[in-house]
Design an enzyme around this catalytic site. Structure first.
Site, PDB file in Angstrom:
ATOM      1  CG  HIS A  53      -1.591  -0.966   1.430  1.00  0.00           C
ATOM      2  ND1 HIS A  53      -1.405  -2.201   2.053  1.00  0.00           N
ATOM      3  CD2 HIS A  53      -3.077  -1.364   1.155  1.00  0.00           C
ATOM      4  CE1 HIS A  53      -2.542  -3.018   2.172  1.00  0.00           C
ATOM      5  NE2 HIS A  53      -3.578  -2.433   1.617  1.00  0.00           N
ATOM      6  CG  ASP A  56       1.800  -1.285   3.389  1.00  0.00           C
ATOM      7  OD1 ASP A  56       1.019  -1.006   4.280  1.00  0.00           O
ATOM      8  OD2 ASP A  56       1.387  -2.071   2.579  1.00  0.00           O
ATOM      9  CG  MET A  87      -0.877  -6.008  -6.277  1.00  0.00           C
ATOM     10  SD  MET A  87      -1.056  -5.282  -4.682  1.00  0.00           S
ATOM     11  CE  MET A  87      -1.712  -6.837  -3.792  1.00  0.00           C
ATOM     12  CD  GLU A 180      -8.339  -8.576  -1.425  1.00  0.00           C
ATOM     13  OE1 GLU A 180      -7.196  -7.668  -1.998  1.00  0.00           O
ATOM     14  OE2 GLU A 180      -8.234  -8.961  -0.423  1.00  0.00           O
ATOM     15  CE  LYS A 182     -12.001  -9.138   5.428  1.00  0.00           C
ATOM     16  NZ  LYS A 182     -11.253  -8.542   6.098  1.00  0.00           N
ATOM     17  CD  GLU A 216      -7.630 -12.239   1.525  1.00  0.00           C
ATOM     18  OE1 GLU A 216      -6.941 -11.269   1.170  1.00  0.00           O
ATOM     19  OE2 GLU A 216      -7.870 -12.435   2.945  1.00  0.00           O
ATOM     20  CG  HIS A 219     -11.444 -11.558   1.676  1.00  0.00           C
ATOM     21  ND1 HIS A 219     -10.898 -10.456   1.131  1.00  0.00           N
ATOM     22  CD2 HIS A 219     -10.784 -11.648   2.653  1.00  0.00           C
ATOM     23  CE1 HIS A 219     -10.179  -9.938   1.887  1.00  0.00           C
ATOM     24  NE2 HIS A 219      -9.971 -10.676   2.968  1.00  0.00           N
ATOM     25  CG  ASP A 244      -4.636 -11.122  -2.084  1.00  0.00           C
ATOM     26  OD1 ASP A 244      -3.923 -10.941  -2.768  1.00  0.00           O
ATOM     27  OD2 ASP A 244      -5.359 -10.124  -1.253  1.00  0.00           O
ATOM     28  CG  ASP A 254      -9.633 -10.835   7.629  1.00  0.00           C
ATOM     29  OD1 ASP A 254      -9.167 -11.779   6.711  1.00  0.00           O
ATOM     30  OD2 ASP A 254      -9.148  -9.723   7.123  1.00  0.00           O
ATOM     31  CG  ASP A 256      -5.937 -11.889   6.627  1.00  0.00           C
ATOM     32  OD1 ASP A 256      -6.597 -12.268   5.613  1.00  0.00           O
ATOM     33  OD2 ASP A 256      -5.786 -10.569   7.019  1.00  0.00           O
ATOM     34  CG  ASP A 286      -3.809 -10.392   1.829  1.00  0.00           C
ATOM     35  OD1 ASP A 286      -2.819  -9.936   3.009  1.00  0.00           O
ATOM     36  OD2 ASP A 286      -4.701  -9.727   1.550  1.00  0.00           O
TER      37      ASP A 286
HETATM   38  C1  GLT Z   1      -5.743  -5.681   4.053  1.00  0.00           C
HETATM   39  C2  GLT Z   1      -7.119  -6.759   3.666  1.00  0.00           C
HETATM   40  C3  GLT Z   1      -6.430  -7.520   2.268  1.00  0.00           C
HETATM   41  C4  GLT Z   1      -6.188  -6.564   1.298  1.00  0.00           C
HETATM   42  C5  GLT Z   1      -5.015  -5.695   1.546  1.00  0.00           C
HETATM   43  C6  GLT Z   1      -5.142  -4.968   0.207  1.00  0.00           C
HETATM   44  S1  GLT Z   1      -4.891  -4.934   2.711  1.00  0.00           S
HETATM   45  O1  GLT Z   1      -4.714  -6.443   5.109  1.00  0.00           O
HETATM   46  O2  GLT Z   1      -7.272  -7.838   4.593  1.00  0.00           O
HETATM   47  O3  GLT Z   1      -7.272  -8.645   2.052  1.00  0.00           O
HETATM   48  O4  GLT Z   1      -5.940  -7.433   0.209  1.00  0.00           O
HETATM   49  O5  GLT Z   1      -5.349  -3.680   0.472  1.00  0.00           O
HETATM   50 MN    MN Z   2      -6.221  -9.735   0.379  1.00  0.00          MN
HETATM   51 MN    MN Z   3      -7.965 -11.097   4.514  1.00  0.00          MN
END
Ligand code: GLT
Ligand code: MN
Ligand code: MN
Length: 386
Positions: A53, A56, A87, A180, A182, A216, A219, A244, A254, A256, A286
């Protein structure tokens, strides 16, 4: 044998291995690494690229001189390590100004600021070599639908993306957008909640050819959906511009988690799909390390994502070459050609003939399909006993 190599295109965001383990209930557990330190960490574990980002890398309140210095140091680290930036994206969720969203905020000043911030972040991404630009609208949603008409939100989102596509064209940048989805978190509900919704929305844009998706794993799993089916739909439309990879228990927040750490069979069929169709974009992890970890644990996390991907890739080759599995697949897909006279595409003759055809419905319903055996063979491939 499972060593990551540049051709695998394994990438991580600065925010992933740089995650300091803050959550809504607890303070950071790890020191914030600088972007340069993160590049070196990623090089050490064998990653190919690093995504980011805008903020970041460059703090939101940096002066132009500070920005240039930070970017120059970052570029030096990239040159030293050979890492690339495939990216980039914009942080349109962290600053309080975006508490009601960015492109869909009710306040026109916020919407204008979001466009300004994104254009500057696109310039930065392109300067670093990015060819894909991700849009994750984390704050583009509501807690109450009293606050915003979803039709207004859709129009604002469309207007913003059209504006930014035109900006990219105007600048002559070689850049495509990946949206993306979510379903929720951080907003109560986020607009365009699934990859399928994004795919429908893209077709309403002025330059749909410039825009694809960045699905992702977590998500779609948060929403209890089959991720592979969404990826396949995106691939089918030529829209899988980025992906992702991570993992997630169904229906949870979430999480991750490390790729492949929760739903191994889903991860297997995902890797098999990407490899079978020849997806050649980044495999972007991600995800982040458990909050229990120090930086050795973060490296374990990053190595684990890549190693699991490569193991599953090998399992996919094995699955494709397994004679028993292939024999079952041949049986399942057997076709004696007798139905070809009715097969699409439509003609009025085919339709008329098909309406008169007779089928042994009872026999069709009685036939066992062997999917239990096929799935058990899959499990045994995965468990390493075949
Ligand atoms: C954030 C989010 C991710 C996105 C990123 C891109 S940032 O951490 O949870 O899924 O891909 O903005
Ligand atoms: Mn993501
Ligand atoms: Mn996520």
């Amino acid at each position: 044998m499972y060593e990551p190599k540049p051709e695998h295109k394994f990438t991580f965001g600065l925010w992933t291995v740089g995650n300091i383990g803050r959550d809504p209930f607890g303070e950071p557990v790890r020191r914030q690494l600088s972007p340069v330190e993160i590049v070196h960490l990623l090089a050490e574990v064998g990653a190919y690229g690093v995504n980011l980002h805008d903020n970041d890398l460059v703090p939101i309140d940096a002066t132009p001189a500070e920005r240039d210095k930070i970017v120059a140091e970052f570029k030096r680290a990239l040159a030293e390590t050979g890492l690339v930036v495939p990216m980039a994206t914009t942080n349109l969720f962290g600053d309080p100004a975006f508490k009601d969203g960015a492109f869909t905020a009710n306040d026109p000043q916020v919407r204008a600021f979001a466009l300004q911030k994104t254009m500057r972040a696109i310039d930065l991404g392109v300067e670093l070599g990015a060819k894909t630009y991700v849009f994750w609208g984390g704050r583009e949603g509501t807690e109450t639908d009293a606050a915003k008409n979803p039709l207004d939100a859709a129009k604002r989102m469309r207007d913003a993306l059209n504006f930014l596509c035109d900006y990219v064209i105007d600048q002559g940048y070689d850049l495509k957008f990946a949206l993306e989805a979510k379903p929720n978190e951080p907003r109560g509900d986020i607009y365009l909640a699934t990859t399928g919704a994004m795919l429908g929305f893209i077709e309403t844009l002025d330059h749909p050819e410039m825009v694809g998706v960045n699905p992702e794993v977590a998500h779609e799993h948060m929403a209890g959906l089959n991720f592979l089916h969404h990826v396949a739909q995106a691939w089918d439309r030529g829209k899988l511009f980025h992906i992702d990879l991570n993992d997630q228990a169904f229906g949870r927040y979430d999480q991750d988690f490390r790729f492949g750490s929760v739903n191994l069979k889903s991860a297997f069929f995902l890797v098999k799909f990407l490899e079978d169709v020849g997806y050649d974009g980044s495999r972007h992890f991600d995800a982040h390390a458990y909050r229990t970890e120090d930086y050795e644990g973060v490296k374990d996390f990053a190595r684990g994502c890549m190693r699991t991907y490569l193991i599953l890739k090998e399992k996919a080759v094995q699955w494709n070459a397994d004679t028993e599995i292939q024999a079952l697949l041949a049986e399942i897909n057997a076709d004696d050609g007798s139905m070809a006279v009715y097969a699409p595409p439509y003609t009025s003759e085919k339709a008329a003939a098909l309406k008169e055809a007779s089928f042994d419905r009872i026999a069709l319903g009685q036939r066992g399909l062997g999917y239990e055996r096929l799935d058990q063979l899959t499990i045994e491939v995965l468990l390493g006993v075949r």
